[in-house]
Design a protein around this motif. Structure first.
Motif, PDB file in Angstrom:
ATOM      1  N   HIS A  81       0.834  -1.214   0.000  1.00  0.00           N
ATOM      2  CA  HIS A  81       0.000   0.000   0.000  1.00  0.00           C
ATOM      3  C   HIS A  81       0.867   1.261   0.000  1.00  0.00           C
ATOM      4  CE1 HIS A  81      -3.291   2.702   1.059  1.00  0.00           C
ATOM      5  NE2 HIS A  81      -2.651   3.057   2.158  1.00  0.00           N
ATOM      6  N   LYS A  82       1.930   1.253   0.814  1.00  0.00           N
ATOM      7  CA  LYS A  82       2.785   2.444   0.936  1.00  0.00           C
ATOM      8  C   LYS A  82       3.671   2.649  -0.291  1.00  0.00           C
ATOM      9  CE  LYS A  82       3.008   4.867   3.835  1.00  0.00           C
ATOM     10  NZ  LYS A  82       2.243   6.128   4.023  1.00  0.00           N
ATOM     11  N   LEU A  83       3.813   1.643  -1.125  1.00  0.00           N
ATOM     12  CA  LEU A  83       4.614   1.771  -2.342  1.00  0.00           C
ATOM     13  C   LEU A  83       3.754   1.977  -3.581  1.00  0.00           C
ATOM     14  CD1 LEU A  83       7.209  -1.078  -1.649  1.00  0.00           C
ATOM     15  CD2 LEU A  83       7.619   1.394  -1.492  1.00  0.00           C
ATOM     16  N   THR A  84       2.425   1.993  -3.383  1.00  0.00           N
ATOM     17  CA  THR A  84       1.527   2.126  -4.533  1.00  0.00           C
ATOM     18  C   THR A  84       0.485   3.226  -4.307  1.00  0.00           C
ATOM     19  OG1 THR A  84       0.163   0.301  -3.652  1.00  0.00           O
ATOM     20  CG2 THR A  84       1.837  -0.255  -5.317  1.00  0.00           C
ATOM     21  N   ASP A  85      -0.463   2.980  -3.432  1.00  0.00           N
ATOM     22  CA  ASP A  85      -1.599   3.886  -3.263  1.00  0.00           C
ATOM     23  C   ASP A  85      -1.327   5.060  -2.329  1.00  0.00           C
ATOM     24  OD1 ASP A  85      -3.334   2.492  -4.959  1.00  0.00           O
ATOM     25  OD2 ASP A  85      -3.846   1.073  -3.381  1.00  0.00           O
ATOM     26  N   ASP A  86      -0.336   4.949  -1.472  1.00  0.00           N
ATOM     27  CA  ASP A  86      -0.077   6.005  -0.485  1.00  0.00           C
ATOM     28  C   ASP A  86       1.428   6.191  -0.340  1.00  0.00           C
ATOM     29  OD1 ASP A  86      -0.456   7.911   1.509  1.00  0.00           O
ATOM     30  OD2 ASP A  86      -0.518   6.412   3.104  1.00  0.00           O
ATOM     31  N   VAL A  87       2.028   6.713  -1.393  1.00  0.00           N
ATOM     32  CA  VAL A  87       3.488   6.851  -1.427  1.00  0.00           C
ATOM     33  C   VAL A  87       3.890   8.115  -0.669  1.00  0.00           C
ATOM     34  CG1 VAL A  87       5.530   7.058  -2.882  1.00  0.00           C
ATOM     35  CG2 VAL A  87       3.594   5.647  -3.628  1.00  0.00           C
TER      36      VAL A  87
END
Length: 446
Positions: free
Chosen positions: A211-217
């Protein structure tokens, strides 16, 4: 109820399918009848001799340690009915402090199921969405999430099916890269979880990293500077079995490694790697929770992880295997008492992780400790993933023991209300650790 911000009809169909899977997954609970009559105890060793006595006793009495014994904190151990009297007798003989965690293990597991049911309802009533990083979800839900991420981020994310498990389930991981893994000088970070089926808090952490590397960088430099491999479920057969049949199942589900395997299926995947395989801290007994298999890489699931290492080891700078529980960051070597030549940097980077986690953690969570595996938990484990990776030359190789219950908590799994907290603080720790390794590399070059 929203799931992902997509507009195409394809993604709308995916959205509906995912919601159905996730809601159904929230009501699939383990069958706990196996644990009728079982008890669980906290034990508190205060010396290395106490730890060694507990390890030996565990093998003799078929005990199941859900957290490793450590002189600075309690460990949780499951004891089958037939060995409870001898277990208590031996603890008294060794003057090891103990107290009861659950007089009725089945009831405690039923309590966990109820917590998860209630937590799912809280999310849905609040207008939220049940996600792989805010609840404990089954394999289909996790794979559906991975697929959806890969479809929505096709420029940076590729989903790989690396074969199939012993029972035929796909073995999947995501490759995340702004340069499609084509820049050979970019270092790779590989993180996996779910090698031990019952450690349900570990997969949410890895899906949170996705998630942190895609949708919420929020850390774009780390995404730009490194390529990532994320494998939330190494052991899909065991993981599904822990949902549908036996909540505290740990091993794989293979039945072809020993004549007794049909009665006692499975291998401890974290004893099955081809480095110090068969060393102390493993068992040749297929009924043991630390059964190593009949040979290194006997398990197809572990061979899939091996193949990732063999393909990319010359570019990997960090490997992390997520486990629970114990609030520890451990590094090689774990098969004996020797110290890695990289131990100084391993310690500095893991200390940076711990500092960041501490700054973001809750006061009721145990403080992390870090160190060489044997010197920290005082027992060995041959054939483990972190040792294998480090032996290939991957400099920063770690096993995380994520936070778990402490003496005041009920049940066995971490209350689902804390899942996002663990995900958040662990990610911040990893970011701090990576940042430290970059500084160490710059210092070495100067």
């Amino acid at each position: 109820m929203g799931f992902y911000p997509t507009c195409s009809s394809h993604f709308k169909r995916v959205k509906i399918k995912l919601i159905l899977i996730l809601i159904m997954a929230a009501y699939i609970f383990a069958r706990n009848e196996h644990y009728i009559g079982w008890k669980s105890y906290f034990v508190r060793p205060i010396s290395k001799d106490h730890v060694r006595a507990l390890v030996i006793l565990g093998e003799k009495l078929d005990l199941d340690f859900l957290s490793p014994p450590h002189p600075e904190r309690e460990a949780l151990v499951l004891v089958p009915p037939k060995h409870q009297l001898e277990f208590i007798t031996r603890l008294k003989y060794f003057t090891i402090k103990y107290w009861t965690h659950a007089e009725n293990v089945k009831a405690a597991l039923d309590h966990d199921d109820e917590l998860l049911r209630n937590w799912t309802n809280v999310i849905l009533r609040g207008g939220g969405t049940v996600m792989p990083y805010n609840s404990y979800l089954n394999l289909d839900a996790i794979y559906a999430y991975m697929h959806d991420v890969s479809m929505r981020h096709q420029k940076t994310v590729t989903m790989v099916t690396a074969g199939h498990s012993f029972e035929g389930r796909p073995l999947r991981y995501l490759k995340i890269s702004t340069t499609n893994f084509q820049r050979r000088l970019k270092k790779i970070i590989f993180i996996d979880s779910g090698i031990h089926a019952r450690e349900w808090i570990a997969p949410p952490v890895v899906t949170w990293i996705i998630h942190k590397l895609t949708d919420d960088v929020t850390e774009p430099k780390i995404l730009d500077d490194f390529d990532w491999i994320l494998m939330p479920i190494v052991n899909p057969d065991g993981y599904e079995f822990s949902f549908s049949k036996k909540r505290l199942w740990r091993k794989t589900r293979s039945t072809d490694t020993n004549p007794k395997s049909y009665r006692c299926p499975g291998v401890d995947g974290n004893r099955n790697f081809d480095f110090a395989w068969g060393a102390t801290g493993t068992s040749s007994n297929p009924c043991s929770e630390i059964y190593r298999g009949n040979k290194a890489f006997s398990e197809v699931e572990i061979r899939a992880v091996r193949d990732i290492f063999q393909t990319y080891f010359n570019r990997m700078s960090m490997y992390i295997s997520m486990h629970s529980f114990g609030s520890m960051i451990l590094y090689p070597w774990g098969h004996n008492s020797s110290v890695s030549k990289y131990s100084f940097n391993l310690h500095l980077a893991s200390s940076a992780m711990i500092k960041a986690i501490k700054n973001a953690s809750l006061p009721n969570f145990p403080a992390y400790v870090n160190g060489n595996s044997v010197q920290t938990i005082f027992y060995t484990a041959g054939g483990a993933a972190d040792d294998y990776a480090h032996n290939l030359g991957i400099p920063y190789s770690y096993t995380f023991e994520l936070p778990g219950l402490s003496g005041g908590m009920e049940g066995f799994e971490l209350d689902p209300m804390y899942i996002e907290q663990v995900c958040t603080e662990t990610w911040l720790g990893i970011v701090a650790g990576i940042t430290k390794t970059i500084k160490l590399a710059e210092k070495d070059r100067s």
